[in-house]
Design an enzyme around this catalytic site. Structure first.
Site, PDB file in Angstrom:
ATOM      1  N   HIS A 126       0.812  -1.225   0.000  1.00 55.77           N
ATOM      2  CA  HIS A 126       0.000   0.000   0.000  1.00 55.77           C
ATOM      3  C   HIS A 126       0.842   1.269   0.000  1.00 55.77           C
ATOM      4  O   HIS A 126       0.298   2.370  -0.149  1.00 55.77           O
ATOM      5  CB  HIS A 126      -0.936   0.049   1.223  1.00 55.77           C
ATOM      6  CG  HIS A 126      -1.951  -1.059   1.268  1.00 55.77           C
ATOM      7  ND1 HIS A 126      -2.807  -1.318   0.227  1.00 55.77           N
ATOM      8  CD2 HIS A 126      -2.240  -1.972   2.233  1.00 55.77           C
ATOM      9  CE1 HIS A 126      -3.593  -2.349   0.545  1.00 55.77           C
ATOM     10  NE2 HIS A 126      -3.262  -2.762   1.754  1.00 55.77           N
ATOM     11  N   ASP A 163      -2.555 -10.801  -2.058  1.00 53.98           N
ATOM     12  CA  ASP A 163      -3.083 -10.242  -0.807  1.00 53.98           C
ATOM     13  C   ASP A 163      -4.556  -9.875  -1.033  1.00 53.98           C
ATOM     14  O   ASP A 163      -4.946  -9.477  -2.131  1.00 53.98           O
ATOM     15  CB  ASP A 163      -2.271  -8.994  -0.451  1.00 53.98           C
ATOM     16  CG  ASP A 163      -2.599  -8.412   0.913  1.00 53.98           C
ATOM     17  OD1 ASP A 163      -1.779  -8.569   1.837  1.00 53.98           O
ATOM     18  OD2 ASP A 163      -3.669  -7.778   1.041  1.00 53.98           O
ATOM     19  N   HIS A 165      -6.164  -7.432  -0.207  1.00 51.81           N
ATOM     20  CA  HIS A 165      -6.351  -6.006  -0.484  1.00 51.81           C
ATOM     21  C   HIS A 165      -5.633  -5.610  -1.778  1.00 51.81           C
ATOM     22  O   HIS A 165      -4.584  -6.180  -2.096  1.00 51.81           O
ATOM     23  CB  HIS A 165      -5.807  -5.165   0.681  1.00 51.81           C
ATOM     24  CG  HIS A 165      -6.396  -5.548   1.999  1.00 51.81           C
ATOM     25  ND1 HIS A 165      -5.739  -6.360   2.902  1.00 51.81           N
ATOM     26  CD2 HIS A 165      -7.599  -5.252   2.535  1.00 51.81           C
ATOM     27  CE1 HIS A 165      -6.521  -6.537   3.968  1.00 51.81           C
ATOM     28  NE2 HIS A 165      -7.656  -5.885   3.769  1.00 51.81           N
ATOM     29  N   ASP A 247      -3.587 -12.802   4.091  1.00 46.48           N
ATOM     30  CA  ASP A 247      -4.943 -12.425   4.498  1.00 46.48           C
ATOM     31  C   ASP A 247      -5.968 -12.875   3.451  1.00 46.48           C
ATOM     32  O   ASP A 247      -7.155 -12.608   3.581  1.00 46.48           O
ATOM     33  CB  ASP A 247      -5.053 -10.917   4.773  1.00 46.48           C
ATOM     34  CG  ASP A 247      -4.402 -10.058   3.710  1.00 46.48           C
ATOM     35  OD1 ASP A 247      -4.036 -10.575   2.634  1.00 46.48           O
ATOM     36  OD2 ASP A 247      -4.246  -8.840   3.959  1.00 46.48           O
TER      37      ASP A 247
HETATM   38 ZN   LIG Z   1      -3.830  -7.181   2.906  1.00 50.09          ZN
END
Ligand SMILES: [Zn+2]
Length: 311
Positions: A126, A163, A165, A247
């Site tokens: 991120h 991931d 996200h 995750d």
């Molecule tokens: Zn993540």
């Protein structure tokens, strides 16, 4: 040639507090699990990576932001956003996390290791060019890709991010490079809100795969493999980097995907087998998210076994 397992004790010095999901217990669980798998433990090479330098970080990041992270840590810490903490040890941790990935890229490209997995924190995907966000300070994997091109003369790099996200920071860093193809499969709609399928970046070098939560696992695997195949249709990577966020596993407190350990093995093998045909199997993987520490550790073992051609 063996598979390298890289980590660094300084990665534990990024102190977010135990109530933060991205705490040091995530990382400590991994060597503990490794000691319980004798076959794997004795197959791989255990290495402490190096620290990335400020100049290396500036391959992917604004030098002013790099200095901000260093100075904030030296001043005792602070907060970049509601979720993203800097403690006094965070500079050493974040440079070690990025440095492990650079070390792994060096090793795989000069032939000292066949493949590598970097057990590092803070995570990276991120982190933007000039800002940290979402628990991430520096874009470890994006930097690895830029570094491979800048310092090793590697032509084409593929990044695969599973991931849960969207790897918005990775996309922001690499989408201007036509020779870096980026595949991100992520839950949608979900944090950070980016990563729509029609967001292909300025050069159509980004394959975003937004997926609903709670689908049968095979659907995630098929979608990821299809995107990887699309991203490599007229593009043979010289190096593959993986943003291994665990995750994506069922039961993760920050995600709604349904993958089990066998699916981590299958995704890893899908990438390794393709990399074997593209580039002599050169894969460098780095831990991203994953917030159930025992699951992160178990997934890391399965992932490492698949990287090391163990069943
Ligand atoms: Zn993540």
């Amino acid at each position: 040639m063996t598979v390298a397992f890289l980590s660094h004790s300084d990665c534990g010095r990024h102190d977010t507090g135990w109530s933060h999901p991205e705490h040091v217990g995530r990382l400590r669980a991994i060597p503990r699990a490794l000691r319980e798998d004798y076959e794997l433990f004795t197959t791989i090479e255990h290495l402490e990576g190096r620290h990335a330098t400020a100049d290396e970080l500036a391959i992917a990041h604004d030098p002013g932001y790099v200095a901000l992270v260093r100075d904030t840590a030296r001043a005792g810490g602070g907060r970049l956003d509601a979720d993203t903490v800097i403690s006094d040890g965070s500079w050493d941790a974040a440079t070690a996390g990025a440095g492990c990935v650079l070390d792994a890229v060096d090793r795989v490209l000069d032939g000292r290791s066949s493949r590598a997995f970097c057990a590092v924190r803070p995570p990276g995907h991120h982190a933007l060019v000039d800002a940290g966000m979402g628990f991430c300070l520096f874009g470890n994997v994006a930097l690895g890709a830029m570094y491979a091109r800048a310092r090793h003369g590697v032509e084409r790099v593929l990044i695969v991010d599973w991931d849960v996200h969207h790897g918005n920071g990775t996309q922001a860093i690499v989408e201007h490079e036509r020779a870096i193809h980026f595949v991100s499969m992520h839950q949608w709609p979900w944090y950070p809100g980016t990563g729509a399928a029609d967001d292909r970046g300025p050069h159509d070098s980004v394959w975003n795969v937004p997926m609903p939560a709670y689908l049968p696992p095979a659907q995630y695997l098929r979608a990821l493999e299809r995107a990887v195949d699309d991203a490599t249709r007229d593009f043979t990577p010289d190096l593959v980097l993986v943003s291994a966020g665990f995750d994506c596993l069922a039961g993760d407190p920050l995600g709604g995907f349904t993958l089990e350990l066998e699916h981590v093995h299958a995704m890893t093998r899908a990438i390794v087998e393709r990399a074997n045909t593209w580039c002599g199997g050169r894969v460098v993987s780095a831990l991203e998210g994953g917030y159930a520490p025992d699951r992160v550790a178990a997934a890391s073992m399965v992932h490492l076994r698949a990287l090391a051609d163990l069943g």
